[in-house]
Design an enzyme around this catalytic site. Structure first.
Site, PDB file in Angstrom:
ATOM      1  N   HIS A   1      15.922  19.199  25.758  1.00  0.00           N
ATOM      2  CA  HIS A   1      14.750  19.117  24.866  1.00  0.00           C
ATOM      3  C   HIS A   1      14.512  17.679  24.392  1.00  0.00           C
ATOM      4  CE1 HIS A   1      15.207  23.563  24.497  1.00  0.00           C
ATOM      5  NE2 HIS A   1      16.495  23.246  24.497  1.00  0.00           N
TER       6      HIS A   1
ATOM      7  N   SER B   1       0.906  -8.214  28.971  1.00  0.00           N
ATOM      8  CA  SER B   1      -0.368  -7.798  28.408  1.00  0.00           C
ATOM      9  C   SER B   1      -1.208  -9.044  28.168  1.00  0.00           C
ATOM     10  CB  SER B   1      -0.127  -7.063  27.089  1.00  0.00           C
ATOM     11  OG  SER B   1      -1.280  -7.143  26.275  1.00  0.00           O
TER      12      SER B   1
ATOM     13  N   LYS C   1       4.604  -8.263  25.131  1.00  0.00           N
ATOM     14  CA  LYS C   1       4.737  -7.067  25.956  1.00  0.00           C
ATOM     15  C   LYS C   1       5.341  -7.327  27.335  1.00  0.00           C
ATOM     16  CE  LYS C   1       3.077  -3.454  25.595  1.00  0.00           C
ATOM     17  NZ  LYS C   1       2.360  -2.331  25.065  1.00  0.00           N
TER      18      LYS C   1
ATOM     19  N   GLU D   1       5.393   3.460  36.024  1.00  0.00           N
ATOM     20  CA  GLU D   1       4.177   4.126  35.520  1.00  0.00           C
ATOM     21  C   GLU D   1       3.226   4.458  36.663  1.00  0.00           C
ATOM     22  OE1 GLU D   1       2.561   2.539  31.487  1.00  0.00           O
ATOM     23  OE2 GLU D   1       3.683   0.913  32.409  1.00  0.00           O
TER      24      GLU D   1
END
Ligand code: ARG
Length: 467
Positions: free
Chosen positions: A160, A281, A287, A294
């Site tokens: 979980h 970024s 970043k 991804e």
């Protein structure tokens, strides 16, 4: 001669094909990707025709030389693809006739585009499967090696997505590896059904020429000729099977990607990915984004889409060939490219994962991950499991209040909850003790992880030997 644009079948037509219809029905813009396999199939077909006496040796030689030249033209980018000539097959045949004259028109004896295209796709799929298999093998190799290196590295295991019990990073990586091992078997199994030859089925019923399909199958490296001509020209279940494999594989890569994305976040801080797999970024200078995992996660969707497209394409088609099947190529090509690139990305990236061992260790310590070990300890001392569960629950509540992990409590503190607890409890409460105790096949003990890595390596070698 009719005025139809297409000379290959214009004989019975009384008006030219509508310009839009010509464009709508043409496939050359995408099926030219099959040119190499188309030529390979034609050379084998011509060779077989000569062997059974349908073509003379001279005709056969002229055809093979012509096709070899055409292959060169295509590779040099000098081939002039024509949409009015519809598809890769008729483009190449027309060029052959340009080059060698009337003999070029004999190549299509005993053959139809229906068995030709089915053969081309199978040859193409076989080639691509072999490339994909090599990338998958490279990924599995790298993963097994990393798992072995990280056999002692402790991290929290989750259910979980809540800290559950400590595991080793090596064990986690070998879980990924098991998924890929099954994908690998699925791929090789699919290859067996791809490697069957439609050629000789002709349009649908076979041909009246004395062809020898075993000769053609041998020349092309197929395991055997397809049994039934109607089935051979019509079914694309092998393409569906490949995209099923691809969908399951991408589902697995997507799960791995998700974990990599989570782990690189400041909140988890479990791993670092080298800069070459990340981007920055344009607005936030701090970043470093895990773009590669991804994108793999994102690309999974298009492969699922291709599976749906092919299943739907095939459903309800009556025997035998229908033009619907021309629509098999674009989904298949994109699935092949996507799988190959995602595997390459992963095979390059996985060996470069840098675990942040201290951070993983701290995270495992923070979540009371050895609570089950304490319960098991009490059970070994004669406490019933349900009572042990209760005792440990109270200890955890105390730990939450005092901000102490179980292993950080004194013996006296632990004894508040059960006087059965003795000094030896600390052997099971440490993370090292917890993982070492799960010492059986499939368990997370470092020794087991090392043994499992060895077995995985052997299984991979055996699969390679079998293919
Ligand atoms: N371009 C066609 C395809 O991809 C080749 C077969 C065409 N056969 C036919 N009878 N129209 O399926």
């Amino acid at each position: 001669m009719s005025q139809a644009t297409n000379q290959s079948w214009g004989g019975r037509f009384s008006e030219p094909t509508d310009a839009f219809v010509a464009r709508f029905t043409a496939s050359v813009n995408f099926d030219q990707r099959l040119a190499r396999q188309d030529i390979q199939g034609s050379i084998a077909h011509a060779t077989m025709l000569a062997r059974v006496g349908v073509l003379t040796e001279e005709e056969c030689d002229a055809i093979i030389n012509g096709l070899t030249d055409i292959q060169d033209e295509i590779e040099r980018g000098e081939f002039n693809w024509s949409v009015p000539l519809e598809d890769v097959h008729m483009n190449i045949e027309a060029r052959l006739t340009d080059k060698i004259g009337i003999t070029g028109k004999k190549l299509h004896t005993g053959r139809s585009r229906n068995d030709q295209v089915a053969t081309d796709i199978r040859l193409f799929m076989r080639d691509e499967i072999d490339v994909i298999e090599a990338e998958l093998t490279r990924l599995r190799d790298g993963m097994i090696e990393l798992a072995e290196r990280e056999a002692d590295t402790i991290m929290p295991g989750f259910t979980h997505l809540q800290t559950a019990q400590p595991v080793t990073f090596g064990h986690h990586l070998l879980a990924w590896q098991e998924m890929l091992a099954r994908d690998h078997e699925r791929l090789l199994d699919c290859r067996k059904r791809v490697n069957v030859m439609p050629l000789g089925a002709a349009a649908l019923a076979g041909t009246t020429y004395p062809i020898d399909r075993h000769v053609t199958a041998d020349l092309l490296g197929f395991d055997r000729p397809a049994e039934n001509s109607l089935d051979a020209v019509s079914d694309r279940d092998f393409a569906i099977e490949f995209t099923s494999f691809a969908s399951i594989l991408l589902m697995h890569l997507s799960r791995m990607s998700e974990e990599l994305v989570l782990w690189t976040s400041a909140q988890f801080n479990f791993i670092d990915l080298p800069d070459r797999f990340c981007t920055g970024s344009s607005i936030m200078p701090q970043k470093k984004n895990p773009d590669v995992p991804e994108l793999v996660r994102g690309k999974t969707g298009r492969v699922y889409g291709h599976l749906m497209a092919l299943l739907t394409l095939m459903k309800s088609q009556p025997l035998a060939y229908n033009k619907d099947n021309q629509e098999d190529k674009e989904p298949l090509f994109d699935a092949v490219d996507t799988v190959r690139d995602c595997l390459k990305a992963f095979a390059d990236m996985v060996p470069a994962i840098e675990p942040k061992k201290e951070s993983m260790y701290e995270a495992a310590r923070r979540g009371f991950s050895t609570a089950t070990d304490l319960a098991d300890y009490l059970v070994r001392k004669g406490v019933a499991f349900r009572d042990a569960h209760e005792i440990v629950g109270l200890s955890v509540a105390y730990g939450l209040k005092t901000k102490k992990d179980l292993s950080e409590m004194t013996l006296e503190e632990l004894q508040q909850f059960s006087d059965i607890i003795e000094q030896d409890v600390f052997e099971v409460l440490t993370l090292e003790g917890s993982v070492a105790a799960r010492n059986h096949i499939g368990g997370t003990a470092p020794d087991q992880v090392r043994a499992a890595a060895n077995r995985a390596r052997e299984a991979l070698a055996a699969l390679k030997g079998a293919s």
